[in-house]
Design a protein around this motif. Structure first.
Motif, PDB file in Angstrom:
ATOM      1  N   VAL A 263       0.705  -1.222  -0.029  1.00 43.32           N
ATOM      2  CA  VAL A 263       0.016   0.072   0.051  1.00 43.32           C
ATOM      3  C   VAL A 263       0.625   1.236   0.047  1.00 43.32           C
ATOM      4  N   TYR A 264       1.828   1.412   0.782  1.00 44.38           N
ATOM      5  CA  TYR A 264       2.991   2.397   0.796  1.00 44.38           C
ATOM      6  C   TYR A 264       3.581   2.803  -0.567  1.00 44.38           C
ATOM      7  N   ASN A 265       4.246   1.822  -1.006  1.00 42.55           N
ATOM      8  CA  ASN A 265       4.713   1.912  -2.445  1.00 42.55           C
ATOM      9  C   ASN A 265       3.605   2.292  -3.451  1.00 42.55           C
ATOM     10  N   LYS A 266       2.334   1.894  -3.447  1.00 35.53           N
ATOM     11  CA  LYS A 266       1.414   2.077  -4.343  1.00 35.53           C
ATOM     12  C   LYS A 266       0.845   3.413  -4.202  1.00 35.53           C
ATOM     13  N   LEU A 267       0.781   4.124  -2.987  1.00 34.90           N
ATOM     14  CA  LEU A 267       0.499   5.487  -2.995  1.00 34.90           C
ATOM     15  C   LEU A 267       1.587   6.471  -3.375  1.00 34.90           C
ATOM     16  N   SER A 268       2.739   5.911  -3.299  1.00 39.44           N
ATOM     17  CA  SER A 268       3.874   6.792  -3.760  1.00 39.44           C
ATOM     18  C   SER A 268       4.731   6.161  -4.709  1.00 39.44           C
ATOM     19  N   SER A 269       5.810   6.685  -5.198  1.00 40.87           N
ATOM     20  CA  SER A 269       6.535   6.043  -6.072  1.00 40.87           C
ATOM     21  C   SER A 269       7.486   4.624  -5.533  1.00 40.87           C
ATOM     22  N   TRP A 270       7.311   3.673  -6.323  1.00 40.38           N
ATOM     23  CA  TRP A 270       8.087   2.158  -5.747  1.00 40.38           C
ATOM     24  C   TRP A 270       9.389   2.359  -5.474  1.00 40.38           C
ATOM     25  N   SER A 271       9.953   2.487  -4.267  1.00 38.91           N
ATOM     26  CA  SER A 271      11.202   2.730  -3.899  1.00 38.91           C
ATOM     27  C   SER A 271      12.017   1.648  -3.435  1.00 38.91           C
ATOM     28  N   MET A 272      11.613   0.404  -3.795  1.00 41.04           N
ATOM     29  CA  MET A 272      12.106  -0.917  -2.983  1.00 41.04           C
ATOM     30  C   MET A 272      12.964  -1.777  -4.244  1.00 41.04           C
ATOM     31  N   GLY A 273      12.852  -1.206  -5.440  1.00 33.92           N
ATOM     32  CA  GLY A 273      13.469  -1.885  -6.468  1.00 33.92           C
ATOM     33  C   GLY A 273      12.467  -3.285  -7.120  1.00 33.92           C
ATOM     34  N   PRO A 274      13.285  -3.896  -8.127  1.00 31.86           N
ATOM     35  CA  PRO A 274      12.617  -4.695  -8.870  1.00 31.86           C
ATOM     36  C   PRO A 274      12.336  -6.129  -8.027  1.00 31.86           C
ATOM     37  N   VAL A 275      13.285  -6.579  -7.195  1.00 36.05           N
ATOM     38  CA  VAL A 275      13.251  -7.777  -6.575  1.00 36.05           C
ATOM     39  C   VAL A 275      11.855  -7.943  -5.555  1.00 36.05           C
ATOM     40  N   ALA A 276      12.014  -6.655  -4.613  1.00 31.44           N
ATOM     41  CA  ALA A 276      11.059  -6.463  -3.760  1.00 31.44           C
ATOM     42  C   ALA A 276       9.543  -6.427  -4.272  1.00 31.44           C
ATOM     43  N   CYS A 277       9.786  -5.768  -5.462  1.00 34.02           N
ATOM     44  CA  CYS A 277       8.426  -5.671  -6.391  1.00 34.02           C
ATOM     45  C   CYS A 277       7.739  -7.003  -6.620  1.00 34.02           C
ATOM     46  N   LYS A 278       8.668  -8.136  -7.187  1.00 34.32           N
ATOM     47  CA  LYS A 278       8.108  -9.146  -7.579  1.00 34.32           C
ATOM     48  C   LYS A 278       7.877 -10.400  -6.370  1.00 34.32           C
ATOM     49  N   LEU A 279       8.516  -9.991  -5.458  1.00 35.57           N
ATOM     50  CA  LEU A 279       8.539 -11.052  -3.993  1.00 35.57           C
ATOM     51  C   LEU A 279       7.011 -10.518  -3.478  1.00 35.57           C
ATOM     52  N   LEU A 280       6.888  -9.320  -3.350  1.00 32.19           N
ATOM     53  CA  LEU A 280       5.694  -8.982  -2.353  1.00 32.19           C
ATOM     54  C   LEU A 280       4.326  -9.285  -3.167  1.00 32.19           C
ATOM     55  N   HIS A 281       4.597  -8.695  -4.320  1.00 29.89           N
ATOM     56  CA  HIS A 281       3.207  -9.053  -5.234  1.00 29.89           C
ATOM     57  C   HIS A 281       2.953 -10.728  -5.298  1.00 29.89           C
ATOM     58  N   GLY A 282       4.108 -11.424  -5.589  1.00 24.66           N
ATOM     59  CA  GLY A 282       3.969 -12.617  -5.881  1.00 24.66           C
ATOM     60  C   GLY A 282       3.468 -13.438  -4.481  1.00 24.66           C
ATOM     61  N   SER A 283       4.005 -12.975  -3.337  1.00 24.34           N
ATOM     62  CA  SER A 283       3.758 -13.718  -1.934  1.00 24.34           C
ATOM     63  C   SER A 283       2.253 -13.197  -1.766  1.00 24.34           C
ATOM     64  N   TYR A 284       1.778 -11.999  -2.245  1.00 26.13           N
ATOM     65  CA  TYR A 284       0.407 -11.745  -2.033  1.00 26.13           C
ATOM     66  C   TYR A 284      -0.401 -12.663  -2.712  1.00 26.13           C
ATOM     67  N   SER A 285      -0.042 -13.151  -4.061  1.00 31.85           N
ATOM     68  CA  SER A 285      -0.925 -13.967  -4.706  1.00 31.85           C
ATOM     69  C   SER A 285      -0.844 -15.342  -4.082  1.00 31.85           C
ATOM     70  N   VAL A 286       0.477 -15.908  -3.748  1.00 35.57           N
ATOM     71  CA  VAL A 286       0.174 -17.140  -3.020  1.00 35.57           C
ATOM     72  C   VAL A 286      -0.530 -17.287  -1.708  1.00 35.57           C
ATOM     73  N   ASN A 287      -0.368 -16.199  -0.960  1.00 34.00           N
ATOM     74  CA  ASN A 287      -1.305 -16.172   0.485  1.00 34.00           C
ATOM     75  C   ASN A 287      -2.566 -16.203  -0.191  1.00 34.00           C
ATOM     76  N   LEU A 288      -3.057 -15.495  -0.956  1.00 33.84           N
ATOM     77  CA  LEU A 288      -4.430 -15.219  -1.165  1.00 33.84           C
ATOM     78  C   LEU A 288      -4.836 -16.649  -1.924  1.00 33.84           C
ATOM     79  N   TYR A 289      -4.314 -17.409  -2.664  1.00 34.85           N
ATOM     80  CA  TYR A 289      -5.000 -18.681  -3.037  1.00 34.85           C
ATOM     81  C   TYR A 289      -4.752 -19.698  -1.964  1.00 34.85           C
ATOM     82  N   SER A 290      -3.585 -19.712  -1.044  1.00 36.15           N
ATOM     83  CA  SER A 290      -3.560 -20.901  -0.353  1.00 36.15           C
ATOM     84  C   SER A 290      -4.506 -20.493   0.966  1.00 36.15           C
TER      85      SER A 290
END
Length: 370
Positions: free
Chosen positions: A86-113
């Motif tokens: 949410v923080y990075n969505k409200l502002s410019s994403w400042s955590m780099g490409p690795v965190a981008c993939k890991l956070l959104h990917g883990s969000y999807s995994v936790n949703l389905y599981s």
């Protein structure tokens, strides 16, 4: 000075600015700062208590216990990653490409599981109550752990497109450049986003339809179908038994289904409508209104991670007793820290007696956490 001219017809083009989504940004700012904060705090506390209870006070003795523990882990990981997203969505994403993939990917995994594990809980309760004669053969701890491993693996496989296509980049419409000595110069600070990015249109079409469609089918309609069938059979079975506790169990079952539908149905209806009209031309006002509806209904769906510990764990008498034991032990440890000489022996005796009373309580591994 040489005269020059140009034919305006050779340079005719229409500049279309992207929609600003001002209403949605206002709603996201309000929801992100306040509502999501409350959801994260309540979800973190509730699911942490479930995990602590299973880790120190209540051993996993049944399939439902294993499922509840895994649901709490999935919800806890979800509420931990949510404020960062949410923080990075409200502002410019400042955590780099690795965190981008890991956070959104883990969000999807936790949703389905999480959703699939709720379906597993309903199936386990169906077997324990409706198919009671076969329950001892079908409901074993090794089998439940194997099912949980399959669920997590399946959730990860469903999330592979999210891991792969989510990228960290700077959209073209946020760039304001000018030419200086033959080189482009950026006039603004780079504004990076973490969103889907594709190399060609065909991949974009396929993925943008496949991802929400899979979320609708596997992340909502399949668990809803399983829960409806299992809990309907459970209610019919319980109503045939004249017992006050059984009728109380019916109310709990009804609450589980009603809360699940109330939390997730609005968002999935909006998601389905958004998927259907995804590639149709829309006015900015209509598109902004749709984004507002997605933000609001998605927040309602997030509430379910706070309610899961109450519906599936703390409704049970035994679980509430374990919860009281946690509070008592924390109180005793606090008094020991404040006045160690005076309260150390008392705290130790209370702690040991509490643990004995809890561990010595009978627990037959019932699937109904009433």
């Amino acid at each position: 000075m040489d005269n020059f001219w140009f034919n305006q017809s050779d340079y005719e083009y229409e500049v279309v600015e992207p929609c600003t989504y001002q209403n949605n940004h206002s709603v996201e700012l309000l929801v992100g700062q306040y509502v999501h904060s409350i959801i994260c705090i309540l979800g973190f506390v509730g699911n942490s208590l479930v995990i602590v209870t299973y880790a120190f006070y209540k051993r996993t003795k049944s399939m439902t216990d294993v499922y509840l523990l895994n649901v709490a882990i999935a919800d806890l990981l979800f509420v931990v990653s949510l404020p960062i997203i949410v923080y990075n969505k409200l502002s410019s994403w400042s955590m780099g490409p690795v965190a981008c993939k890991l956070l959104h990917g883990s969000y999807s995994v936790n949703l389905y599981s999480g959703m699939l594990l709720l379906a597993c809980i309903s199936t386990d309760r169906y077997i324990a109550i409706v198919q009671a004669r076969r329950s001892f053969r079908l409901r074993s701890l090794p089998r439940s752990r194997l099912i949980c491993a399959i669920v997590w693996t399946f959730a990860f496989l469903l999330s592979v497109p999210t891991f792969y296509f989510y990228n960290w980049y700077e959209p073209l419409h946020t760039q304001d450049v000018y030419m200086y000595d033959g080189h482009e110069k950026n006039l603004t600070t780079p504004q990076f986003v973490c969103e889907f990015r594709f190399t060609n249109n065909s991949t974009a079409w396929t993925t943008k339809v496949a991802v929400p469609s899979t979320q609708l089918a596997v992340g909502f309609f399949l668990p809803l179908l399983i829960m409806t069938v299992c809990y309907t059979a459970i209610i019919v079975k319980l109503l045939s038994v004249r017992n006050f506790q059984r009728h109380k169990a019916v109310r709990v079952v009804m609450a589980v289904v009603v809360v699940f539908v109330a939390c997730h149905l609005p968002y999935n209806i909006v998601l389905f409508y958004d998927t259907v009209i995804m590639f149709q031309h829309q006015m900015c006002e209509a598109s902004d209104a749709l984004q507002v509806a997605k933000t609001v209904t998605q927040t309602i769906a997030y509430l379910h991670c706070c309610l899961n510990p109450v519906l599936y764990a703390f409704v049970g008498v035994k679980f509430r007793n374990h919860f009281r034991s946690i509070i008592q032990d924390l109180w005793c440890l606090g008094k020991r820290y404040i006045a160690p000489r005076r309260f150390s022996r008392v705290a130790s005796e209370v702690f040991v007696s509490t643990r004995r009373s809890v561990d010595g309580s009978s627990d037959n591994g019932s699937s109904l956490t009433m």
